[in-house]
Scaffold this active site. Structure first.
Site, PDB file in Angstrom:
ATOM      1  N   TYR A 299       5.385  -4.921 -67.751  1.00 53.71           N
ATOM      2  CA  TYR A 299       4.845  -4.145 -67.452  1.00 53.71           C
ATOM      3  C   TYR A 299       5.630  -3.123 -66.342  1.00 53.71           C
ATOM      4  CZ  TYR A 299       0.326  -1.044 -65.907  1.00 53.71           C
ATOM      5  OH  TYR A 299      -0.266  -0.581 -65.409  1.00 53.71           O
TER       6      TYR A 299
ATOM      7  N   LYS B 180       6.294   0.654 -66.270  1.00 54.69           N
ATOM      8  CA  LYS B 180       6.683   1.874 -65.207  1.00 54.69           C
ATOM      9  C   LYS B 180       7.934   1.896 -64.266  1.00 54.69           C
ATOM     10  CE  LYS B 180       2.221   2.012 -66.738  1.00 54.69           C
ATOM     11  NZ  LYS B 180       1.879   3.679 -66.798  1.00 54.69           N
TER      12      LYS B 180
ATOM     13  N   PRO C 295      -4.135   0.054 -57.807  1.00 58.09           N
ATOM     14  CA  PRO C 295      -5.064  -0.840 -58.244  1.00 58.09           C
ATOM     15  C   PRO C 295      -6.189   0.214 -58.347  1.00 58.09           C
ATOM     16  CG  PRO C 295      -4.250  -1.775 -55.991  1.00 58.09           C
ATOM     17  CD  PRO C 295      -3.635  -0.652 -55.763  1.00 58.09           C
TER      18      PRO C 295
HETATM   19  N1  LIG Z   1      -6.591   1.191 -64.158  1.00 62.31           N
HETATM   20  C1  LIG Z   1      -5.707   0.848 -63.713  1.00 62.31           C
HETATM   21  O1  LIG Z   1      -5.922   0.243 -62.541  1.00 62.31           O
HETATM   22  C2  LIG Z   1      -3.846   1.401 -62.864  1.00 62.31           C
HETATM   23  C3  LIG Z   1      -3.404   1.028 -61.590  1.00 62.31           C
HETATM   24  C4  LIG Z   1      -2.077   2.166 -61.300  1.00 62.31           C
HETATM   25  C5  LIG Z   1      -1.559   3.342 -63.652  1.00 62.31           C
HETATM   26  N2  LIG Z   1      -2.472   2.917 -64.249  1.00 62.31           N
HETATM   27  C6  LIG Z   1      -1.926   3.610 -65.839  1.00 62.31           C
HETATM   28  O2  LIG Z   1      -3.286   3.978 -65.888  1.00 62.31           O
HETATM   29  C7  LIG Z   1      -3.161   4.671 -67.187  1.00 62.31           C
HETATM   30  C8  LIG Z   1      -4.826   5.235 -67.552  1.00 62.31           C
HETATM   31  O3  LIG Z   1      -5.165   3.875 -67.656  1.00 62.31           O
HETATM   32  P1  LIG Z   1      -6.345   2.929 -67.944  1.00 62.31           P
HETATM   33  O4  LIG Z   1      -6.980   2.031 -66.973  1.00 62.31           O
HETATM   34  O5  LIG Z   1      -7.088   3.915 -67.776  1.00 62.31           O
HETATM   35  O6  LIG Z   1      -6.196   2.604 -69.124  1.00 62.31           O
HETATM   36  P2  LIG Z   1      -7.333   1.971 -70.483  1.00 62.31           P
HETATM   37  O7  LIG Z   1      -8.811   2.462 -70.384  1.00 62.31           O
HETATM   38  O8  LIG Z   1      -6.956   1.066 -71.196  1.00 62.31           O
HETATM   39  O9  LIG Z   1      -6.580   3.434 -71.417  1.00 62.31           O
HETATM   40  C9  LIG Z   1      -4.894   2.906 -71.914  1.00 62.31           C
HETATM   41  C10 LIG Z   1      -5.318   4.143 -72.551  1.00 62.31           C
HETATM   42  O10 LIG Z   1      -3.739   4.405 -73.775  1.00 62.31           O
HETATM   43  C11 LIG Z   1      -4.066   4.851 -74.893  1.00 62.31           C
HETATM   44  N3  LIG Z   1      -3.170   3.701 -75.711  1.00 62.31           N
HETATM   45  C12 LIG Z   1      -3.029   2.536 -75.614  1.00 62.31           C
HETATM   46  N4  LIG Z   1      -2.191   1.979 -76.290  1.00 62.31           N
HETATM   47  C13 LIG Z   1      -1.679   2.685 -77.907  1.00 62.31           C
HETATM   48  C14 LIG Z   1      -1.524   2.669 -78.328  1.00 62.31           C
HETATM   49  N5  LIG Z   1      -0.612   2.035 -79.564  1.00 62.31           N
HETATM   50  N6  LIG Z   1      -1.331   4.545 -79.294  1.00 62.31           N
HETATM   51  C15 LIG Z   1      -1.923   5.966 -78.501  1.00 62.31           C
HETATM   52  N7  LIG Z   1      -2.202   5.531 -77.572  1.00 62.31           N
HETATM   53  C16 LIG Z   1      -2.675   4.004 -77.133  1.00 62.31           C
HETATM   54  C17 LIG Z   1      -5.410   4.316 -75.185  1.00 62.31           C
HETATM   55  O11 LIG Z   1      -5.629   5.216 -76.478  1.00 62.31           O
HETATM   56  P3  LIG Z   1      -6.375   4.938 -77.915  1.00 62.31           P
HETATM   57  O12 LIG Z   1      -6.819   3.822 -77.135  1.00 62.31           O
HETATM   58  O13 LIG Z   1      -7.272   6.260 -77.707  1.00 62.31           O
HETATM   59  O14 LIG Z   1      -5.425   5.471 -78.369  1.00 62.31           O
HETATM   60  C18 LIG Z   1      -6.757   5.500 -74.042  1.00 62.31           C
HETATM   61  O15 LIG Z   1      -6.384   6.131 -73.320  1.00 62.31           O
HETATM   62  C19 LIG Z   1      -1.842   3.989 -67.662  1.00 62.31           C
HETATM   63  O16 LIG Z   1      -0.565   4.893 -67.563  1.00 62.31           O
HETATM   64  C20 LIG Z   1      -1.960   2.551 -67.410  1.00 62.31           C
HETATM   65  O17 LIG Z   1      -0.775   2.033 -67.449  1.00 62.31           O
HETATM   66  C21 LIG Z   1      -3.776   2.305 -64.366  1.00 62.31           C
END
Ligand SMILES: NC(=O)c1ccc[n+]([C@@H]2O[C@H](COP(=O)([O-])OP(=O)(O)OC[C@H]3O[C@@H](n4cnc5c(N)ncnc54)[C@H](OP(=O)(O)O)[C@@H]3O)[C@@H](O)[C@H]2O)c1
Length: 234
Positions: free
Chosen positions: A143, A147, A175
């Site tokens: 991962y 990124k 985070p």
């Molecule tokens: N949460 C954290 O701590 C954090 C920290 C740093 C960066 N981020 C980044 O922020 C972004 C959002 O994270 P989050 O925590 O809000 O994640 P999340 O709630 O798990 O959501 C993940 C998103 O990715 C989409 N997705 C996953 N697999 C997919 C697939 N095979 N095809 C199409 N869409 C797919 C999902 O859409 P569907 O399920 O509707 O298809 C959903 O909208 C990500 O890029 C993550 O790496 C998160």
């Protein structure tokens, strides 16, 4: 791209995605959400795509854009997936999906959209603190590599597409609680931020929409960290 225009938004169902869509609508724009979920609130049009299969993206996306006469002005890649496990326990399928959803699909989506974006078009990719640091709880080297790859794309494509007036940047959240965040260890992670707070989806979305807009017309090829000063203290 400060006025009305179409934003193509992957990860539209995630909390960051929803906050971005809300802010883009407030600016008078419209949102084409990319998701596996067909009924998605908060977006104008949904295209259901499985981003873990990047070779299946371009044709259906092009069809939706042409059928709806949608000329994209902006793109945000907020889709992401993580499988936290030690490197040697990461399966081939987890490795493939991590690279496909986080990195390859961003490249394919941008290549499909780029010829349709006019001058002034702007893209923002959602990276992660994992591009730069390894988490103590729940490792996921692949991962982090995906990124970091996303951040390299930003620099390369800024140079490639700059002459046509298109910008590309990334936001690197620290985070966060919620979604794939540090839910079980929230207090411990918050304790390492300069102001003892976790990053929120709203804060990330504010940075994303800033970078998309005319206010950031001089910024391209950059990684904007939104992490409350995480890890500055030693
Ligand atoms: N949460 C954290 O701590 C954090 C920290 C740093 C960066 N981020 C980044 O922020 C972004 C959002 O994270 P989050 O925590 O809000 O994640 P999340 O709630 O798990 O959501 C993940 C998103 O990715 C989409 N997705 C996953 N697999 C997919 C697939 N095979 N095809 C199409 N869409 C797919 C999902 O859409 P569907 O399920 O509707 O298809 C959903 O909208 C990500 O890029 C993550 O790496 C998160």
């Amino acid at each position: 791209v400060s006025g009305p225009g179409w934003l193509v938004l992957s990860g539209a169902r995630s909390s960051i995605g929803q906050c971005v869509a809300e802010r883009w609508h407030r600016r008078g724009g419209r949102v084409l959400g990319v998701s596996r979920t067909p009924d998605l609130p908060g977006v104008d049009v949904v295209i259901t795509l499985d981003l873990s299969r990047p070779d299946g993206i371009t044709e259906p996306l092009t069809e939706v854009l042409e059928r709806g006469r949608i000329a994209p002005h902006a793109f945000v890649h907020a889709a992401g997936v993580v499988f936290a496990d030690r490197a040697r326990h990461t399966t081939a399928d987890e490795r493939r999906r991590t690279l496909a959803v986080n990195l390859e699909s961003a490249f394919v989506l941008m290549n499909a959209l780029e010829p349709r974006m006019g001058a002034g078009g702007s893209s923002v990719l959602v990276s992660s603190i994992d591009a730069a640091m390894a988490p103590a709880a729940g490792p996921s080297a692949i991962y982090g590599a995906a990124k970091a790859g996303l951040e390299a794309l930003v620099r390369h494509l800024a140079v490639e597409w700059g002459p046509e007036g298109r910008r590309i940047n990334a936001v690197r959240p620290g985070p966060m609680a919620g979604g794939m965040g540090v839910n079980a260890d929230a207090a411990r992670y918050a304790g390492r931020a300069a102001d003892r707070r976790l990053t929120t989806a709203a804060e990330v979305a504010d940075a994303v929409v800033f970078l998309l807009g005319e206010e950031a017309s001089g910024i391209t090829g950059q990684i904007l960290t939104v992490d409350h000063g995480f890890g500055l203290e030693y």
